[in-house]
Design a protein around this motif. Sequence first.
Motif, PDB file in Angstrom:
ATOM      1  N   ALA A   1       0.835  -1.206   0.000  1.00  0.00           N
ATOM      2  CA  ALA A   1       0.000   0.000   0.000  1.00  0.00           C
ATOM      3  C   ALA A   1       0.868   1.254   0.000  1.00  0.00           C
ATOM      4  O   ALA A   1       0.552   2.232  -0.699  1.00  0.00           O
ATOM      5  N   GLU A   2       1.971   1.225   0.744  1.00  0.00           N
ATOM      6  CA  GLU A   2       2.881   2.380   0.774  1.00  0.00           C
ATOM      7  C   GLU A   2       3.530   2.612  -0.585  1.00  0.00           C
ATOM      8  O   GLU A   2       3.670   3.757  -1.019  1.00  0.00           O
ATOM      9  N   GLU A   3       3.921   1.530  -1.256  1.00  0.00           N
ATOM     10  CA  GLU A   3       4.518   1.655  -2.590  1.00  0.00           C
ATOM     11  C   GLU A   3       3.523   2.254  -3.575  1.00  0.00           C
ATOM     12  O   GLU A   3       3.875   3.148  -4.362  1.00  0.00           O
ATOM     13  N   LEU A   4       2.293   1.762  -3.541  1.00  0.00           N
ATOM     14  CA  LEU A   4       1.281   2.291  -4.442  1.00  0.00           C
ATOM     15  C   LEU A   4       0.964   3.743  -4.099  1.00  0.00           C
ATOM     16  O   LEU A   4       0.780   4.570  -4.990  1.00  0.00           O
ATOM     17  N   HIS A   5       0.914   4.064  -2.814  1.00  0.00           N
ATOM     18  CA  HIS A   5       0.682   5.442  -2.369  1.00  0.00           C
ATOM     19  C   HIS A   5       1.736   6.372  -2.982  1.00  0.00           C
ATOM     20  O   HIS A   5       1.396   7.423  -3.542  1.00  0.00           O
ATOM     21  N   ALA A   6       3.005   6.001  -2.893  1.00  0.00           N
ATOM     22  CA  ALA A   6       4.084   6.822  -3.457  1.00  0.00           C
ATOM     23  C   ALA A   6       3.921   6.977  -4.966  1.00  0.00           C
ATOM     24  O   ALA A   6       4.106   8.077  -5.513  1.00  0.00           O
ATOM     25  N   GLU A   7       3.540   5.895  -5.624  1.00  0.00           N
ATOM     26  CA  GLU A   7       3.328   5.941  -7.073  1.00  0.00           C
ATOM     27  C   GLU A   7       2.166   6.874  -7.429  1.00  0.00           C
ATOM     28  O   GLU A   7       2.269   7.694  -8.350  1.00  0.00           O
ATOM     29  N   LEU A   8       1.070   6.759  -6.684  1.00  0.00           N
ATOM     30  CA  LEU A   8      -0.100   7.602  -6.955  1.00  0.00           C
ATOM     31  C   LEU A   8       0.189   9.082  -6.693  1.00  0.00           C
ATOM     32  O   LEU A   8      -0.331   9.947  -7.399  1.00  0.00           O
ATOM     33  N   LEU A   9       1.012   9.358  -5.697  1.00  0.00           N
ATOM     34  CA  LEU A   9       1.381  10.757  -5.439  1.00  0.00           C
ATOM     35  C   LEU A   9       2.104  11.352  -6.637  1.00  0.00           C
ATOM     36  O   LEU A   9       1.957  12.547  -6.928  1.00  0.00           O
ATOM     37  N   ASP A  10       2.869  10.529  -7.341  1.00  0.00           N
ATOM     38  CA  ASP A  10       3.618  10.996  -8.512  1.00  0.00           C
ATOM     39  C   ASP A  10       2.774  11.064  -9.778  1.00  0.00           C
ATOM     40  O   ASP A  10       3.070  11.857 -10.668  1.00  0.00           O
ATOM     41  N   THR A  11       1.725  10.239  -9.867  1.00  0.00           N
ATOM     42  CA  THR A  11       1.021  10.089 -11.143  1.00  0.00           C
ATOM     43  C   THR A  11      -0.428  10.561 -11.156  1.00  0.00           C
ATOM     44  O   THR A  11      -0.980  10.790 -12.225  1.00  0.00           O
ATOM     45  N   GLU A  12      -1.074  10.672 -10.005  1.00  0.00           N
ATOM     46  CA  GLU A  12      -2.503  10.977  -9.949  1.00  0.00           C
ATOM     47  C   GLU A  12      -2.746  12.295  -9.214  1.00  0.00           C
ATOM     48  O   GLU A  12      -2.658  12.362  -7.989  1.00  0.00           O
ATOM     49  N   ALA A  13      -3.082  13.333  -9.968  1.00  0.00           N
ATOM     50  CA  ALA A  13      -3.282  14.659  -9.376  1.00  0.00           C
ATOM     51  C   ALA A  13      -4.430  14.664  -8.360  1.00  0.00           C
ATOM     52  O   ALA A  13      -4.320  15.305  -7.306  1.00  0.00           O
ATOM     53  N   SER A  14      -5.517  13.950  -8.641  1.00  0.00           N
ATOM     54  CA  SER A  14      -6.649  13.956  -7.711  1.00  0.00           C
ATOM     55  C   SER A  14      -6.293  13.234  -6.409  1.00  0.00           C
ATOM     56  O   SER A  14      -6.692  13.665  -5.319  1.00  0.00           O
ATOM     57  N   TYR A  15      -5.518  12.173  -6.507  1.00  0.00           N
ATOM     58  CA  TYR A  15      -5.068  11.464  -5.306  1.00  0.00           C
ATOM     59  C   TYR A  15      -4.136  12.366  -4.501  1.00  0.00           C
ATOM     60  O   TYR A  15      -4.262  12.491  -3.290  1.00  0.00           O
ATOM     61  N   ARG A  16      -3.203  12.998  -5.194  1.00  0.00           N
ATOM     62  CA  ARG A  16      -2.252  13.886  -4.523  1.00  0.00           C
ATOM     63  C   ARG A  16      -2.982  15.033  -3.832  1.00  0.00           C
ATOM     64  O   ARG A  16      -2.661  15.380  -2.685  1.00  0.00           O
ATOM     65  N   ALA A  17      -3.994  15.605  -4.467  1.00  0.00           N
ATOM     66  CA  ALA A  17      -4.756  16.700  -3.864  1.00  0.00           C
ATOM     67  C   ALA A  17      -5.497  16.237  -2.610  1.00  0.00           C
ATOM     68  O   ALA A  17      -5.500  16.932  -1.589  1.00  0.00           O
TER      69      ALA A  17
END
Length: 165
Positions: A72-88
């Motif tokens: 989950a942490e790995e995917l979280h880091a990936e989503l922070l880099d690739t998904e603007a809505s997730y990062r927001a």
Amino acid sequence: MNLMILTMKTKRDNIAEYILYMWQMEDVVRAFSTDEAMQQNQFLRDLQQMMRTEGVMVQGHVQLAQNAISEAEELHAELLDTEASYRAAYMQLLPQLNLLKSKSDNPLQSDISMMFVFLYNIMLLHMQKKPVTPDTAALQQQVSRLLAYLSRVYKENRDDNETTI
């Protein structure tokens, strides 16, 4: 055993529910390790043996649960880099997470771990029929939405990988 027990989910179906389920089952084993009803359940017996072998009968989590947190942490880091809505959504949540971590026994834990600890503690409060403040309930919704998003992407990634093999 009169407990509100989460329904078993596979990690592939919903990684967030899987982690919370595993933590709850670890607590069930800790609380009822000598109970005859627990001894009749193969899953709980196997989990108990795993917990003994890994030295987490008193506290901590089995390697299976720790591995799921790591994924989950790995995917979280990936989503922070690739998904603007997730990062927001995460950035909106970050001040509350930092506050929770500052009040916790382990202020250096990851944000993902803190979210799971927070949700698990809310679940325990509900099981004990203790009140949850409106602010805590609002934060619970935010955390739940973020982890639901992460779980959905996790499942989609696993489904995509399975169809190509």
